[in-house]
Design an enzyme around this catalytic site. Structure first.
Site, PDB file in Angstrom:
ATOM      1  N   HIS A  17       0.739  -1.230   0.042  1.00  0.00           N
ATOM      2  CA  HIS A  17       0.038   0.018  -0.046  1.00  0.00           C
ATOM      3  C   HIS A  17       0.939   1.415  -0.051  1.00  0.00           C
ATOM      4  CE1 HIS A  17      -3.057  -2.530   2.265  1.00  0.00           C
ATOM      5  NE2 HIS A  17      -3.640  -2.248   1.211  1.00  0.00           N
ATOM      6  N   LYS A  41     -15.623  -8.135   4.441  1.00  0.00           N
ATOM      7  CA  LYS A  41     -14.453  -8.484   5.139  1.00  0.00           C
ATOM      8  C   LYS A  41     -14.871  -8.243   6.825  1.00  0.00           C
ATOM      9  CE  LYS A  41     -11.250  -7.766   1.874  1.00  0.00           C
ATOM     10  NZ  LYS A  41      -9.828  -6.870   1.533  1.00  0.00           N
ATOM     11  N   ARG A  90      -2.655  -6.030  -8.706  1.00  0.00           N
ATOM     12  CA  ARG A  90      -1.672  -7.030  -8.406  1.00  0.00           C
ATOM     13  C   ARG A  90      -1.633  -8.181  -9.575  1.00  0.00           C
ATOM     14  NH1 ARG A  90      -3.116  -8.921  -2.594  1.00  0.00           N
ATOM     15  NH2 ARG A  90      -5.053  -8.639  -3.688  1.00  0.00           N
ATOM     16  N   SER A 127      -2.927  -7.961   3.066  1.00  0.00           N
ATOM     17  CA  SER A 127      -3.270  -7.930   4.450  1.00  0.00           C
ATOM     18  C   SER A 127      -3.692  -9.424   5.116  1.00  0.00           C
ATOM     19  CB  SER A 127      -4.311  -6.816   4.767  1.00  0.00           C
ATOM     20  OG  SER A 127      -3.919  -5.772   4.001  1.00  0.00           O
TER      21      SER A 127
HETATM   22  N1  COA Z   1       0.435  -4.589  -2.794  1.00  0.00           N
HETATM   23  C1  COA Z   1       0.043  -5.726  -2.331  1.00  0.00           C
HETATM   24  N2  COA Z   1      -1.281  -5.994  -2.158  1.00  0.00           N
HETATM   25  C2  COA Z   1      -2.244  -5.181  -2.091  1.00  0.00           C
HETATM   26  C3  COA Z   1      -1.860  -3.735  -2.467  1.00  0.00           C
HETATM   27  C4  COA Z   1      -0.707  -3.561  -2.950  1.00  0.00           C
HETATM   28  N3  COA Z   1      -0.353  -2.445  -3.352  1.00  0.00           N
HETATM   29  N4  COA Z   1      -3.025  -3.186  -2.558  1.00  0.00           N
HETATM   30  C5  COA Z   1      -3.858  -3.806  -1.932  1.00  0.00           C
HETATM   31  N5  COA Z   1      -3.618  -5.124  -1.687  1.00  0.00           N
HETATM   32  C6  COA Z   1      -4.274  -6.111  -0.935  1.00  0.00           C
HETATM   33  C7  COA Z   1      -4.654  -5.767   0.256  1.00  0.00           C
HETATM   34  O1  COA Z   1      -3.780  -5.975   1.401  1.00  0.00           O
HETATM   35  C8  COA Z   1      -5.907  -6.666   0.374  1.00  0.00           C
HETATM   36  O2  COA Z   1      -5.598  -7.686   1.025  1.00  0.00           O
HETATM   37  P1  COA Z   1      -6.588  -8.736   1.645  1.00  0.00           P
HETATM   38  O3  COA Z   1      -7.824  -9.210   0.851  1.00  0.00           O
HETATM   39  O4  COA Z   1      -6.007  -9.820   2.232  1.00  0.00           O
HETATM   40  O5  COA Z   1      -7.199  -7.954   2.768  1.00  0.00           O
HETATM   41  C9  COA Z   1      -6.479  -6.685  -1.012  1.00  0.00           C
HETATM   42  O6  COA Z   1      -5.308  -6.383  -1.823  1.00  0.00           O
HETATM   43  C10 COA Z   1      -7.543  -5.767  -1.333  1.00  0.00           C
HETATM   44  O7  COA Z   1      -7.326  -4.955  -0.506  1.00  0.00           O
HETATM   45  P2  COA Z   1      -7.847  -3.278  -0.554  1.00  0.00           P
HETATM   46  O8  COA Z   1      -7.192  -2.706  -1.747  1.00  0.00           O
HETATM   47  O9  COA Z   1      -7.897  -2.786   0.766  1.00  0.00           O
HETATM   48  O10 COA Z   1      -9.224  -3.337  -1.144  1.00  0.00           O
HETATM   49  P3  COA Z   1     -10.589  -3.856  -0.350  1.00  0.00           P
HETATM   50  O11 COA Z   1     -11.281  -5.043  -1.247  1.00  0.00           O
HETATM   51  O12 COA Z   1     -10.508  -4.497   1.026  1.00  0.00           O
HETATM   52  O13 COA Z   1     -11.342  -2.660  -0.164  1.00  0.00           O
HETATM   53  C11 COA Z   1     -13.083  -1.058  -0.593  1.00  0.00           C
HETATM   54  C12 COA Z   1     -12.409  -2.474  -1.100  1.00  0.00           C
HETATM   55  C13 COA Z   1     -13.052  -0.871   0.633  1.00  0.00           C
HETATM   56  C14 COA Z   1     -12.349   0.009  -1.154  1.00  0.00           C
HETATM   57  C15 COA Z   1     -14.825  -1.083  -1.369  1.00  0.00           C
HETATM   58  O14 COA Z   1     -15.180  -2.093  -0.827  1.00  0.00           O
HETATM   59  C16 COA Z   1     -15.409   0.049  -1.014  1.00  0.00           C
HETATM   60  O15 COA Z   1     -15.328   0.974  -1.790  1.00  0.00           O
HETATM   61  N6  COA Z   1     -15.957   0.184   0.024  1.00  0.00           N
HETATM   62  C17 COA Z   1     -16.927   1.382   0.384  1.00  0.00           C
HETATM   63  C18 COA Z   1     -18.285   1.142   0.155  1.00  0.00           C
HETATM   64  C19 COA Z   1     -18.630   1.158  -1.534  1.00  0.00           C
HETATM   65  O16 COA Z   1     -18.521   2.333  -2.106  1.00  0.00           O
HETATM   66  N7  COA Z   1     -19.173   0.068  -2.001  1.00  0.00           N
HETATM   67  C20 COA Z   1     -19.590   0.150  -3.510  1.00  0.00           C
HETATM   68  C21 COA Z   1     -18.535  -0.136  -4.346  1.00  0.00           C
HETATM   69  S1  COA Z   1     -19.022  -0.068  -6.181  1.00  0.00           S
END
Ligand code: COA
Length: 158
Positions: A17, A41, A90, A127
């Site tokens: 991140h 999650k 990724r 994560s």
């Molecule tokens: N390098 C390595 N790993 C990475 C990374 C990087 N640069 N960027 C992200 N990751 C990993 C994270 O660690 C995470 O791992 P995990 O699944 O083991 O937790 C995974 O990739 C995805 O994580 P993240 O980027 O945090 O995305 P998310 O899917 O957890 O989050 C939200 C998604 C919160 C952004 C999304 O649900 C959201 O927008 N929520 C708000 C509500 C909303 O608007 N919903 C409607 C959407 S249309």
């Protein structure tokens, strides 16, 4: 002034991140890192804990702010006048997942998503993998900032 937002659950934030945040912060005047809710999650760290960890891990970047939302990302994007929603990609699985989300976010807010490839040395990180190995007592400071490594140790000692 251009503002971008970088959303995620950040449970916890890791070096993958931070790599995306550091590179994006050079491309826009302001970057707002948004701790948001992924309804699928279950989180290890509470919102306030994640907010504190992210702020501590990003003090070296003076155009980066961290906020929390329990609402729709598209609403925050509009409210903050963002020109871009940043997502790290990724692999092709991430891309398949992100495409409809990006399209829906654009439909609601008019804000375009920008996909950034992480440095390949972080492309295997997530994560959940970090939480998993930390729960067995494995040292994780290679993958996360020092404050997060400490927070993980404390969490799993309890
Ligand atoms: N390098 C390595 N790993 C990475 C990374 C990087 N640069 N960027 C992200 N990751 C990993 C994270 O660690 C995470 O791992 P995990 O699944 O083991 O937790 C995974 O990739 C995805 O994580 P993240 O980027 O945090 O995305 P998310 O899917 O957890 O989050 C939200 C998604 C919160 C952004 C999304 O649900 C959201 O927008 N929520 C708000 C509500 C909303 O608007 N919903 C409607 C959407 S249309």
């Amino acid at each position: 002034m251009t503002t971008a937002i970088y959303p995620g659950t950040f449970d916890p934030i890791h070096r993958g991140h931070i790599d995306i945040i550091e590179r994006t912060a050079k491309m826009f005047d302001n970057l707002i890192v948004v701790i948001a809710k992924n309804s699928k999650k279950v989180n290890l760290f509470a919102e306030e804990e994640r907010l504190k960890m992210l702020k501590e891990a990003l003090t070296h970047l003076n155009n980066v702010d961290v906020i929390f939302t329990s609402g729709l990302l598209a609403d925050i994007a509009k409210k903050k006048n963002a020109v871009a929603i940043i997502r790290g990609i990724r692999n092709s699985t991430d891309l398949d997942y992100e495409m409809p989300v990006a399209q829906m976010n654009r439909k609601i807010s008019g804000v375009t998503s920008v996909f950034i490839l992480p440095d390949e040395k972080y492309s295997f990180l997530s994560s959940s993998i970090i939480r998993e190995i930390a729960s067995f007592g494995q040292e994780v400071s290679e993958f996360v900032p020092e404050n997060v490594a400490l927070a993980l140790k404390e969490k799993f000692l309890k």
